[in-house]
Design an enzyme around this catalytic site. Structure first.
Site, PDB file in Angstrom:
ATOM      1  N   THR A  61      24.724  -1.195  -8.018  1.00 39.72           N
ATOM      2  CA  THR A  61      24.273  -2.588  -7.909  1.00 39.72           C
ATOM      3  C   THR A  61      22.770  -2.681  -7.696  1.00 39.72           C
ATOM      4  O   THR A  61      22.121  -3.619  -8.173  1.00 39.72           O
ATOM      5  CB  THR A  61      25.039  -3.317  -6.789  1.00 39.72           C
ATOM      6  OG1 THR A  61      24.824  -4.721  -6.918  1.00 39.72           O
ATOM      7  CG2 THR A  61      24.611  -2.867  -5.410  1.00 39.72           C
ATOM      8  N   ARG A 106      -4.708   1.883  -1.475  1.00 37.65           N
ATOM      9  CA  ARG A 106      -4.791   0.537  -0.909  1.00 37.65           C
ATOM     10  C   ARG A 106      -4.549  -0.553  -1.942  1.00 37.65           C
ATOM     11  O   ARG A 106      -5.128  -0.537  -3.037  1.00 37.65           O
ATOM     12  CB  ARG A 106      -6.169   0.318  -0.270  1.00 37.65           C
ATOM     13  CG  ARG A 106      -6.286  -1.028   0.444  1.00 37.65           C
ATOM     14  CD  ARG A 106      -7.685  -1.238   0.983  1.00 37.65           C
ATOM     15  NE  ARG A 106      -7.767  -2.508   1.701  1.00 37.65           N
ATOM     16  CZ  ARG A 106      -8.901  -3.121   2.034  1.00 37.65           C
ATOM     17  NH1 ARG A 106     -10.065  -2.563   1.718  1.00 37.65           N
ATOM     18  NH2 ARG A 106      -8.883  -4.274   2.670  1.00 37.65           N
ATOM     19  N   LEU A 107      -3.698  -1.487  -1.571  1.00 33.29           N
ATOM     20  CA  LEU A 107      -3.573  -2.762  -2.260  1.00 33.29           C
ATOM     21  C   LEU A 107      -4.208  -3.787  -1.334  1.00 33.29           C
ATOM     22  O   LEU A 107      -3.676  -4.082  -0.262  1.00 33.29           O
ATOM     23  CB  LEU A 107      -2.111  -3.112  -2.525  1.00 33.29           C
ATOM     24  CG  LEU A 107      -1.867  -4.387  -3.337  1.00 33.29           C
ATOM     25  CD1 LEU A 107      -2.351  -4.225  -4.770  1.00 33.29           C
ATOM     26  CD2 LEU A 107      -0.379  -4.758  -3.324  1.00 33.29           C
ATOM     27  N   ASN A 147       1.129   0.901   6.190  1.00 28.76           N
ATOM     28  CA  ASN A 147       1.498   0.020   5.090  1.00 28.76           C
ATOM     29  C   ASN A 147       2.271  -1.118   5.732  1.00 28.76           C
ATOM     30  O   ASN A 147       3.404  -0.928   6.181  1.00 28.76           O
ATOM     31  CB  ASN A 147       2.375   0.761   4.079  1.00 28.76           C
ATOM     32  CG  ASN A 147       3.024  -0.182   3.076  1.00 28.76           C
ATOM     33  OD1 ASN A 147       2.487  -1.237   2.766  1.00 28.76           O
ATOM     34  ND2 ASN A 147       4.191   0.205   2.584  1.00 28.76           N
ATOM     35  N   GLY A 148       1.647  -2.289   5.817  1.00 24.50           N
ATOM     36  CA  GLY A 148       2.368  -3.371   6.483  1.00 24.50           C
ATOM     37  C   GLY A 148       1.555  -4.633   6.634  1.00 24.50           C
ATOM     38  O   GLY A 148       0.378  -4.705   6.269  1.00 24.50           O
ATOM     39  N   GLU A 149       2.222  -5.614   7.185  1.00 22.52           N
ATOM     40  CA  GLU A 149       1.605  -6.883   7.560  1.00 22.52           C
ATOM     41  C   GLU A 149       1.987  -7.167   9.005  1.00 22.52           C
ATOM     42  O   GLU A 149       3.175  -7.221   9.337  1.00 22.52           O
ATOM     43  CB  GLU A 149       2.079  -8.020   6.657  1.00 22.52           C
ATOM     44  CG  GLU A 149       1.710  -7.878   5.188  1.00 22.52           C
ATOM     45  CD  GLU A 149       0.213  -7.949   4.938  1.00 22.52           C
ATOM     46  OE1 GLU A 149      -0.514  -8.510   5.789  1.00 22.52           O
ATOM     47  OE2 GLU A 149      -0.229  -7.434   3.893  1.00 22.52           O
ATOM     48  N   GLY A 156      13.448 -13.849  -1.608  1.00 20.40           N
ATOM     49  CA  GLY A 156      14.550 -14.425  -0.835  1.00 20.40           C
ATOM     50  C   GLY A 156      15.568 -13.421  -0.336  1.00 20.40           C
ATOM     51  O   GLY A 156      16.682 -13.811   0.044  1.00 20.40           O
ATOM     52  N   ILE A 176      13.420 -15.108 -14.304  1.00 18.82           N
ATOM     53  CA  ILE A 176      13.701 -14.233 -15.447  1.00 18.82           C
ATOM     54  C   ILE A 176      15.153 -14.381 -15.878  1.00 18.82           C
ATOM     55  O   ILE A 176      16.036 -14.674 -15.049  1.00 18.82           O
ATOM     56  CB  ILE A 176      13.393 -12.756 -15.103  1.00 18.82           C
ATOM     57  CG1 ILE A 176      13.463 -11.883 -16.369  1.00 18.82           C
ATOM     58  CG2 ILE A 176      14.323 -12.222 -14.002  1.00 18.82           C
ATOM     59  CD1 ILE A 176      12.866 -10.503 -16.186  1.00 18.82           C
ATOM     60  N   CYS A 201       0.854  -1.171   0.000  1.00 11.38           N
ATOM     61  CA  CYS A 201       0.000   0.000   0.000  1.00 11.38           C
ATOM     62  C   CYS A 201       0.896   1.228   0.000  1.00 11.38           C
ATOM     63  O   CYS A 201       2.120   1.117   0.098  1.00 11.38           O
ATOM     64  CB  CYS A 201      -0.906   0.016   1.233  1.00 11.38           C
ATOM     65  SG  CYS A 201      -2.120  -1.337   1.264  1.00 11.38           S
ATOM     66  N   LEU A 246       9.032 -15.616  -6.324  1.00 13.43           N
ATOM     67  CA  LEU A 246      10.160 -15.341  -7.203  1.00 13.43           C
ATOM     68  C   LEU A 246      11.215 -16.403  -6.968  1.00 13.43           C
ATOM     69  O   LEU A 246      11.672 -16.606  -5.826  1.00 13.43           O
ATOM     70  CB  LEU A 246      10.723 -13.943  -6.940  1.00 13.43           C
ATOM     71  CG  LEU A 246       9.779 -12.774  -7.227  1.00 13.43           C
ATOM     72  CD1 LEU A 246      10.482 -11.443  -6.995  1.00 13.43           C
ATOM     73  CD2 LEU A 246       9.230 -12.845  -8.657  1.00 13.43           C
ATOM     74  N   ARG A 268      21.238  -2.198 -11.221  1.00 14.36           N
ATOM     75  CA  ARG A 268      21.453  -3.405 -12.036  1.00 14.36           C
ATOM     76  C   ARG A 268      20.503  -4.525 -11.627  1.00 14.36           C
ATOM     77  O   ARG A 268      19.835  -5.135 -12.465  1.00 14.36           O
ATOM     78  CB  ARG A 268      22.890  -3.882 -11.866  1.00 14.36           C
ATOM     79  CG  ARG A 268      23.958  -3.044 -12.534  1.00 14.36           C
ATOM     80  CD  ARG A 268      25.311  -3.634 -12.217  1.00 14.36           C
ATOM     81  NE  ARG A 268      26.435  -2.913 -12.812  1.00 14.36           N
ATOM     82  CZ  ARG A 268      27.714  -3.226 -12.589  1.00 14.36           C
ATOM     83  NH1 ARG A 268      28.010  -4.238 -11.782  1.00 14.36           N
ATOM     84  NH2 ARG A 268      28.679  -2.528 -13.171  1.00 14.36           N
ATOM     85  N   ASP A 328      -5.422  -7.063   9.612  1.00 15.52           N
ATOM     86  CA  ASP A 328      -4.390  -7.207  10.635  1.00 15.52           C
ATOM     87  C   ASP A 328      -4.017  -5.865  11.260  1.00 15.52           C
ATOM     88  O   ASP A 328      -3.579  -5.799  12.409  1.00 15.52           O
ATOM     89  CB  ASP A 328      -3.143  -7.862  10.029  1.00 15.52           C
ATOM     90  CG  ASP A 328      -2.648  -7.139   8.787  1.00 15.52           C
ATOM     91  OD1 ASP A 328      -3.460  -6.871   7.894  1.00 15.52           O
ATOM     92  OD2 ASP A 328      -1.445  -6.847   8.699  1.00 15.52           O
TER      93      ASP A 328
END
Length: 530
Positions: A307, A47-48, A71-73, A334, A257, A2, A230, A310, A96
């Site tokens: 970096t 909102r998402l 914005n969080g969990e 990850g 990808i 969000c 991913l 990239r 939540d």
């Protein structure tokens, strides 16, 4: 993800506020709210919808003269809700974040943030006292910036800096692990600080790592919106996917990808996906994709770091594909493992204490680099990132392990993490112990080569020689870095201080002559690029 914008009595017209909010609409296209409270503060939320997809999950939340946006969990919201119900609170929805105002009312700001097992950035105003509070999670997984309104000098907050720079001055990142109260910033959790070093037998260390990571993944599986993964085929993403695949009844959806010419990741990701029997998608990236999306990537990232840019191009492109071709809204990633267990360059750490200091530095600065990349690449495409390796319990334990155990004395980097799952059949050992290239290299060495060649075409040797005059702070030192800095300055002139420095391997360990962040330049790169 969000996104929110809080303008603290900025004395702006409605259309000026909405114009700024629209700059972060990508973070949450499902719903937009704009509320001006009795004090003149503007609360704006994009909102998402991830938890409680109904209107009961709509923000800002309001209770007893207090308003909050987050914005969080909050992963321990069920336990917190049960606790608060004993205090007489009744909850109307299943969000939540609905527990946050009651938790603030009963605990105060400092105890409240210390009770959260969460990835979050929040802003809360108590209209009864005219107090403004804000806070950010210890890793900085969720972004937060602050600045001061040009007209009134009042503090303002936003999920991304681009929403503040037009109407505020002194815009800066809100420091992770801090809360703001009474006009001051207070540190409540330094994730890099270790009070007690733990020395245990290898078997016990392995057991703790395995169980804590499994719990970290499991708690992040709860969402009311569809989730994907991913998968690069490297150790970290493969472990996350494997744990999730074991926990869930249905096959997980994985995505990888690579460049069309020389992808390294794709073959390894497919091997893992085949083993896990996931619904796997390969996304192919071309030279044109890389160059055509460069400016947009830097705009979303709000960084000039080599970096980060990239590594973000491939991540941005795969997220763009997922957004345009699937219904997924949440992605498990990850990130955050390397900072604690070690990079390729940490093989050169001269001592255990030096390794520990480097890990602490990397963890403290994550919000400027890998964590920033994950957030912006996903949020730019209206997706939310969940990062199991950033689990607070997991990270606290890993950081406390005797650093001598984390040195590469096993002839294998990140050995403790690999060994923790060895023989478990979660993944084949040949995958667990395979060397892996950094993401910006592993999508294909050609990607970075294209970027360097593009910079060579755009800039002369004289342009580079003039860089110290043009940019006396955080001076670009290659044509590629000059190109990135020029693009950054077009969007965010004078704000190079948002990032502390170029992400580079520790030159005291690998040699001062190293002037590229890629592991390709290191003598121990070895099999990583094959």
């Amino acid at each position: 993800m969000c996104g929110f914008l809080f303008m603290g009595v900025a004395d702006l017209a409605d259309e000026e506020v909405i114009e700024s909010l629209e700059l972060i609409q990508h973070r949450g296209p499902d719903d937009a709210q704009f509320v001006r409270d009795a004090l003149g503060n503007d609360f704006c939320f994009q909102r998402l919808s991830i938890m409680d997809l109904s209107v009961l999950g709509r923000q800002p939340f309001e209770l007893n003269g207090k308003r909050l946006m987050c914005n969080g969990e909050v992963y321990n919201f069920t336990q917190l809700r049960k606790f608060l119900e004993t205090k007489g609170y009744h909850f109307t929805g299943n969000s939540d974040c609905e527990v946050l105002i009651p938790l603030f009312e009963t605990q105060g700001i400092e105890n409240m943030v210390k009770m959260l097992d969460a990835e979050f950035a929040l802003i809360l105003v108590d209209e009864n006292t005219n107090e403004v509070f804000a806070a950010r999670d210890p890793f900085g997984i969720r972004p937060l910036f602050y600045g001061y309104a040009k007209k009134t000098g009042k503090i303002c907050f936003a999920s991304e800096a681009k929403a503040l720079i037009k109407n505020c001055h002194d815009v800066a990142p809100f420091p992770p692990g801090y809360y703001y109260a009474a006009g001051e910033f207070h540190l409540y959790h330094d994730i890099s600080k270790v009070d007690v070093i733990v020395e245990e037998p290898l078997a016990e260390i392995s057991g703790h790592i395995r169980r804590k990571l499994e719990r970290a993944v499991k708690k992040r599986l709860h969402a009311d919106a569809p989730m994907g993964y991913l998968l690069s085929g490297g150790l970290d993403s493969s472990l996350v996917c494997a744990i999730a695949a074991r926990e869930l009844e249905q096959p997980i959806k994985t995505f990888a990808i690579g460049m069309e010419t020389d992808p390294i990741d794709l073959k390894y990701a497919k091997e893992v996906a085949d083993f896990l029997k996931s619904e796997h998608t390969e996304v192919i990236m071309t030279k044109e994709d890389v160059l055509e999306n460069l400016r947009e990537v830097i705009y979303h990232l709000e960084t000039w770091d080599i970096t980060t840019i990239r590594a973000s191009i491939g991540m941005y492109m795969i997220c763009k594909y997922i957004h345009e071709n699937t219904e997924l809204k949440v992605l498990m990633t990850g990130e955050v493992s390397d900072e604690m267990f070690g990079y390729k360059y940490t093989d050169f750490a001269p001592s255990a204490s030096e390794f520990q200091m480097e890990a602490a530095k990397r963890v403290r600065e994550l919000y400027m680099y890998d964590v920033l990349r994950a957030d912006r690449c996903l949020a730019a495409n209206s997706l939310e990132a969940r990062v199991p390796f950033a689990d607070l319990d997991f990270a606290k334990y890993v950081m406390s392990i005797n650093p001598e155990r984390k040195l590469n004395t096993y002839n294998k980097g990140k050995y403790l993490l690999r060994h923790a799952f060895e023989g478990t059949e979660l993944l084949p050992d040949e995958i667990l112990f395979r060397e892996k290239a950094a993401f910006s290299d592993a999508v294909g060495h050609s990607m970075v080569d294209y970027l360097k060649a593009y910079a060579e075409e755009k800039y002369s040797d004289e342009d580079l020689a003039q860089a110290p005059i043009k940019y006396p702070t955080h001076t670009p030192f290659t044509k590629e870095s000059l190109m990135y800095r020029d693009i950054f300055e077009e969007f965010y002139p004078g704000y190079d201080g948002w990032i502390k420095d170029f992400w580079m391997p520790n030159k005291a360990w690998v040699g001062e002559e190293v002037n590229d962040p890629s592991a390709r330049v290191l003598s121990n790169y070895g099999e990583s690029g094959k």
